[in-house]
Design a protein around this motif. Structure first.
Motif, mmCIF file in Angstrom:
data_model
loop_
_atom_site.group_PDB
_atom_site.id
_atom_site.type_symbol
_atom_site.label_atom_id
_atom_site.label_comp_id
_atom_site.label_asym_id
_atom_site.label_seq_id
_atom_site.Cartn_x
_atom_site.Cartn_y
_atom_site.Cartn_z
ATOM 1 N N ALA A 198 6.039 -34.938 75.971
ATOM 2 C CA ALA A 198 5.399 -34.472 74.738
ATOM 3 C C ALA A 198 4.980 -33.012 74.862
ATOM 4 O O ALA A 198 5.137 -32.219 73.931
ATOM 5 C CB ALA A 198 4.196 -35.348 74.411
ATOM 6 N N ARG A 199 4.469 -32.662 76.019
ATOM 7 C CA ARG A 199 4.016 -31.295 76.244
ATOM 8 C C ARG A 199 5.185 -30.312 76.158
ATOM 9 O O ARG A 199 5.099 -29.277 75.498
ATOM 10 C CB ARG A 199 3.344 -31.212 77.616
ATOM 11 C CG ARG A 199 2.590 -29.949 77.846
ATOM 12 C CD ARG A 199 1.841 -30.007 79.161
ATOM 13 N NE ARG A 199 2.726 -30.073 80.320
ATOM 14 C CZ ARG A 199 2.294 -30.164 81.587
ATOM 15 N NH1 ARG A 199 0.989 -30.219 81.831
ATOM 16 N NH2 ARG A 199 3.142 -30.213 82.578
ATOM 17 N N ALA A 200 6.277 -30.677 76.822
ATOM 18 C CA ALA A 200 7.454 -29.810 76.794
ATOM 19 C C ALA A 200 7.992 -29.684 75.372
ATOM 20 O O ALA A 200 8.382 -28.597 74.932
ATOM 21 C CB ALA A 200 8.526 -30.365 77.718
ATOM 22 N N LEU A 201 7.988 -30.787 74.633
ATOM 23 C CA LEU A 201 8.472 -30.747 73.252
ATOM 24 C C LEU A 201 7.591 -29.841 72.401
ATOM 25 O O LEU A 201 8.098 -29.100 71.551
ATOM 26 C CB LEU A 201 8.506 -32.163 72.670
ATOM 27 C CG LEU A 201 9.572 -33.078 73.287
ATOM 28 C CD1 LEU A 201 9.320 -34.537 72.909
ATOM 29 C CD2 LEU A 201 10.975 -32.644 72.865
ATOM 30 N N GLY A 202 6.298 -29.872 72.645
ATOM 31 C CA GLY A 202 5.387 -28.988 71.930
ATOM 32 C C GLY A 202 5.715 -27.529 72.182
ATOM 33 O O GLY A 202 5.710 -26.706 71.265
ATOM 34 N N GLN A 203 6.034 -27.210 73.432
ATOM 35 C CA GLN A 203 6.371 -25.827 73.757
ATOM 36 C C GLN A 203 7.703 -25.417 73.128
ATOM 37 O O GLN A 203 7.851 -24.297 72.645
ATOM 38 C CB GLN A 203 6.390 -25.640 75.282
ATOM 39 C CG GLN A 203 4.972 -25.492 75.846
ATOM 40 C CD GLN A 203 4.852 -25.927 77.292
ATOM 41 O OE1 GLN A 203 5.845 -26.211 77.968
ATOM 42 N NE2 GLN A 203 3.622 -26.018 77.772
ATOM 43 N N LEU A 204 8.647 -26.346 73.136
ATOM 44 C CA LEU A 204 9.926 -26.057 72.484
ATOM 45 C C LEU A 204 9.721 -25.828 70.990
ATOM 46 O O LEU A 204 10.279 -24.902 70.401
ATOM 47 C CB LEU A 204 10.895 -27.230 72.694
ATOM 48 C CG LEU A 204 11.446 -27.383 74.108
ATOM 49 C CD1 LEU A 204 12.123 -28.735 74.285
ATOM 50 C CD2 LEU A 204 12.414 -26.254 74.426
ATOM 51 N N GLU A 205 8.903 -26.684 70.407
ATOM 52 C CA GLU A 205 8.613 -26.575 68.979
ATOM 53 C C GLU A 205 8.033 -25.189 68.670
ATOM 54 O O GLU A 205 8.463 -24.524 67.730
ATOM 55 C CB GLU A 205 7.599 -27.669 68.607
ATOM 56 C CG GLU A 205 7.487 -27.960 67.132
ATOM 57 C CD GLU A 205 6.450 -29.056 66.856
ATOM 58 O OE1 GLU A 205 5.627 -29.347 67.756
ATOM 59 O OE2 GLU A 205 6.478 -29.618 65.759
ATOM 60 N N ALA A 206 7.086 -24.771 69.517
ATOM 61 C CA ALA A 206 6.449 -23.465 69.312
ATOM 62 C C ALA A 206 7.457 -22.327 69.422
ATOM 63 O O ALA A 206 7.326 -21.289 68.782
ATOM 64 C CB ALA A 206 5.318 -23.276 70.325
ATOM 65 N N ARG A 207 8.481 -22.546 70.242
ATOM 66 C CA ARG A 207 9.515 -21.520 70.397
ATOM 67 C C ARG A 207 10.598 -21.629 69.323
ATOM 68 O O ARG A 207 11.598 -20.926 69.376
ATOM 69 C CB ARG A 207 10.174 -21.651 71.779
ATOM 70 C CG ARG A 207 9.395 -20.927 72.866
ATOM 71 C CD ARG A 207 10.254 -20.772 74.118
ATOM 72 N NE ARG A 207 9.922 -21.778 75.115
ATOM 73 C CZ ARG A 207 10.779 -22.314 75.973
ATOM 74 N NH1 ARG A 207 12.068 -21.965 75.932
ATOM 75 N NH2 ARG A 207 10.391 -23.196 76.851
ATOM 76 N N GLY A 208 10.415 -22.568 68.404
ATOM 77 C CA GLY A 208 11.351 -22.669 67.293
ATOM 78 C C GLY A 208 12.592 -23.496 67.564
ATOM 79 O O GLY A 208 13.544 -23.483 66.783
#
Lengths: 214, 214
Positions: B17-27
DNA sequence: ACGCGATTGTTAATCCTATCACAATCGCAC
DNA sequence: GTGCGATTGTGATAGGATTAACAATCGCGT
């Protein structure tokens, strides 16, 4: 005794050593795997098996000499010497870590502090001066840094890790909420209470607010 | 999909979930198990298998919708609601935890502080008043405490744990350097950087100061 | 000196976890 | 609309870790 040692086993040794230290302080001289297992919530077979990877430490019919076993485990783990650490990032978290007395008392000495904020560089925390990251290579050479503590925000974590690895640090304690990537010879331990909580909630949710049946 | 779910799997979900959040933030809108695995240093098969315990979240030929998968994982973990926490022990460590902003931003709210030191009781930290442990039962009833954070010295740890469990807390985040014992319906997560370091040194010791071969 | 209860170290069996491998299926190009 | 490269979900397999079980042996009491 001289096979490959599973990492899970190594990870349990500090727990054993800690419990033995507490027993020692309470004046317990000898303990069986059964009793130690009860204390730690593990099976006695596991304790015996774990120890057997490293040698024979017990006496049949009696158990283990508490002080001796503790000393042996600590030697196995390399805790019979001092380890030198540098903290990168002296924000709220980094400062809390820097002044945490629990490290030094176990032989983990903080010998350098780094940050990239000009307002912080040059200030002192405890008896250490905060240095610029530009000085990392020089300080690492002078101070022989074994372990780097990453206490910067998530978005600077990987960059800091790369710099620490580049100057020869082979152990990292990562407080940043990210999965860091390192070459195979570098060891990482993550400290993230939020991640710990986030897997706990799965079980809290599923056992309901007042459901005694787990 | 509806078998028993291994605890190791649940423990990995927050990382995903954390990694997905960071990916999301990077677009990043979509990611494959292969790429996510690379990012996290795990095999793609493991990610797919882990997720398969809970349902089907991906599209063949494409991968996973980042925002959607993140939301699903957070729902599975129970992170779609607020969790209420009480900190016991407001020494240096407890105060650092109380003012750590990382909990609140993830939905973990500190709603009460306790200590047994008369000099600390009544003082305020942030916008919370430090209460006596005698008030624990009353406050727990008023504030609905889900999770207790143990931040007292080792020798008071078990006693504090017992009191928290007695008032119905079923989740504990233990910062005390001890192995605590709890009834089976209570979940514990330990946070102990020293223990983490103490197993790391085993490997640092064995790969030598300048030995590039792991 | 001998027998007995206790406890270890270790082998064997069980259990659990991770990886492999592939059929099913998706979206896109033409 | 058809074919193709990509990727999932999962059953099968391999790989590890934990537990069970027991022979070996210790210390103590008599």
């Amino acid at each position: 005794m001289s096979e490959r040692i599973p990492e899970v086993v190594v990870r349990r040794l500090p727990i054993y050593a800690r419990a033995l230290g507490q027993l020692e302080a309470r004046g317990v001289a000898v303990i069986s795997s059964l009793d130690l297992g009860r204390l730690l919530g593990v099976t006695p077979a596991q304790i015996r098996k774990d120890l057997s990877y490293f040698g024979e430490f017990g006496k049949q019919g009696t158990g283990y000499d508490v002080a001796h076993l503790k000393r042996e485990i600590r030697r196995i783990l390399g805790l019979d010497r001092e380890w030198r650490m540098a903290i990168v990032g002296v924000g709220r978290l980094g400062r809390a870590i820097a002044s945490y007395p629990g490290f030094a008392s176990e032989g983990f000495r903080v010998v350098a502090l780094f940050d990239n904020d000009p307002a912080k560089i040059g200030t002192t925390i405890g008896d250490l001066v905060v240095r610029s990251m530009d000085e990392l290579a020089k300080v690492a050479a002078d101070e022989r840094i074994d372990i780097g503590i990453v206490a910067v925000p998530a978005d600077q974590g990987q960059e800091v890790v790369d710099k620490l690895v580049a100057v020869g640090v082979t152990g990292l304690l990562n407080y940043a909420p990210i999965t860091i990537s390192v070459p195979p010879h570098v060891r990482v331990r993550d400290v993230d209470p939020v991640v710990a909580l986030q897997s706990m909630t799965y079980y809290l949710k599923h056992s309901g607010p007042d459901d005694p049946a787990s």
